[in-house]
Design a protein around this motif. Structure first.
Motif, mmCIF file in Angstrom:
data_model
loop_
_atom_site.group_PDB
_atom_site.id
_atom_site.type_symbol
_atom_site.label_atom_id
_atom_site.label_comp_id
_atom_site.label_asym_id
_atom_site.label_seq_id
_atom_site.Cartn_x
_atom_site.Cartn_y
_atom_site.Cartn_z
ATOM 1 N N ARG A 191 0.849 -1.193 0.000
ATOM 2 C CA ARG A 191 0.000 0.000 0.000
ATOM 3 C C ARG A 191 0.882 1.240 0.000
ATOM 4 N NH1 ARG A 191 -3.880 2.135 4.873
ATOM 5 N NH2 ARG A 191 -2.112 1.300 6.045
ATOM 6 N N ILE A 221 0.528 5.149 0.523
ATOM 7 C CA ILE A 221 -0.334 6.250 0.957
ATOM 8 C C ILE A 221 0.176 7.555 0.358
ATOM 9 C CG2 ILE A 221 -1.110 7.611 2.944
ATOM 10 C CD1 ILE A 221 -1.022 5.052 4.599
ATOM 11 N N GLY A 225 0.145 6.129 7.819
ATOM 12 C CA GLY A 225 1.268 5.270 7.471
ATOM 13 C C GLY A 225 2.187 4.983 8.636
ATOM 14 N N THR A 253 1.423 1.954 11.353
ATOM 15 C CA THR A 253 1.259 0.607 10.815
ATOM 16 C C THR A 253 2.458 -0.244 11.202
ATOM 17 O OG1 THR A 253 2.311 1.247 8.710
ATOM 18 C CG2 THR A 253 -0.082 1.412 8.831
ATOM 19 N N THR A 278 3.321 -1.005 3.996
ATOM 20 C CA THR A 278 2.678 0.314 3.932
ATOM 21 C C THR A 278 3.776 1.367 3.846
ATOM 22 O OG1 THR A 278 0.744 -0.376 5.221
ATOM 23 C CG2 THR A 278 1.158 1.983 5.046
ATOM 24 N N THR A 287 4.604 5.585 2.578
ATOM 25 C CA THR A 287 3.937 6.880 2.467
ATOM 26 C C THR A 287 4.775 7.804 1.599
ATOM 27 O OG1 THR A 287 3.012 6.613 4.691
ATOM 28 C CG2 THR A 287 2.935 8.822 3.738
#
Length: 323
Positions: A34, A36, A81, A84, A90, A92
């Motif tokens: 992911r 962000i 972010g 986590t 994750t 960012t």
């Protein structure tokens, strides 16, 4: 006997812990990552994130999914972010606005020690753009207009306390003019209202503004860095336009949560650096008025720390009070 057993357990646990931490990236990544983005869709950060996500997906063999988490000068996304698990799944994307926030907000964490800088992705100028119907066609004309109409110019920013906000205020201070600040939650919304005539001026990320300039929906008045850009070689710098010494750079970079294992940091850093040296990346970023950055995680840490110090001085000089 109990103490000897305890010492023995500690003795064998320490190297095992080091071994475990040193092999964290052995199978990484094994599932989607992911990414962000701390601003809304459609702005410069979002466009860069989607390009970077595609490049990293191809390099690392797993999908990289962009998630927009705007608000509070990018801090909502940063907090999402930061809170986590430090496993590399994750990441960012922050901008240089991140280095302004410690001077404007009461931070709940250390902006350097409580994150893991990974790599700086790009750097470049902001592009000073105006609505086509706005009378001034150059920066000197803008300054003259602003002096004749104090406070009448509405300028947009991507958020209160963003680097765009501070860069515009710095320009106004050096030019000796007064304009009205209209903050937005991100660059996409700011540009929409600029083209609609709701605001007259915006210091935009070049990547998102250039297509609208080419289409005649905005007009470019200047760039904020010391040098002109290849994408618009005819557009002067602010320094050339009567404010010598003015220089504001917009950069983007990747961070992770605190305690992200070093080998995972190195793996992501290497993948980004590989992506940035390709002819495609150079052509893409140059067309967007920026250039690849890259480099080590340590160098990016220094960039963040230096920016925090520099903007703290500018915020103090401008008389902007922390919230």
């Amino acid at each position: 006997m109990t103490k000897r057993i305890l010492r023995w357990l500690i003795a064998i646990a320490a190297p095992l812990a080091i071994l475990a931490s040193g092999t964290a990236a052995a199978g990484y990544p094994e599932r989607p990552i992911r990414l962000i983005v701390t601003f809304v869709p459609g702005g410069g950060a979002d466009l860069l994130a989607r390009y970077l996500a595609k490049a990293l997906s191809e390099d690392m063999g797993q999908p990289v999914i962009v998630e927009n988490r705007p608000g509070a000068g990018g801090m909502i996304g940063v907090e999402a972010g930061r809170n986590t698990k430090p496993d590399g799944y994750t990441l960012t994307l922050i901008s240089s606005s991140y280095t302004v926030n410690p001077s404007l907000y009461r931070m709940t964490f250390d902006p350097v020690a409580d994150i893991t800088p990974i790599v700086q992705v790009s750097r470049g100028p902001l592009l000073v753009v105006a609505n086509p119907a706005f009378p001034p066609n150059s920066l000197p004309e803008l300054i003259a207009y602003a002096k004749a109409h104090p406070g009448a110019i509405n300028y947009a920013s991507s958020g209160e306390g963003s680097v765009i906000h501070l860069a515009t205020e710095l320009f106004a201070r050096q030019a000796g003019i007064r304009m009205t600040h209209i903050p937005y939650k991100g660059g996409g919304n700011a540009q929409t209202d600029l083209m609609a005539g709701q605001v007259q001026l915006y210091f935009a990320a070049t990547a998102s503004a250039l297509p609208h300039v080419a289409a005649g929906k905005m007009k470019a008045l200047a760039v904020t860095t010391a040098n002109r850009i290849a994408a618009l070689p005819e557009v002067p710098t602010i320094a050339e336009s009567g404010l010598p010494g003015y220089d504001a750079t917009l950069w983007y970079g990747l961070i992770g949560p605190k305690n992200l294992p070093v080998d995972i940091v190195e793996k992501i850093n290497a993948a980004v650096n590989r992506a940035l040296v390709t002819p495609e990346a150079h052509a893409k970023l140059q067309a967007d008025g920026a250039e690849p950055a890259g480099g080590s995680a340590a160098a990016f840490t220094t960039t963040i720390a230096t920016g925090i110090t520099q903007w703290a001085g500018i915020v103090k000089d401008l008389g902007i009070k922390p919230e």
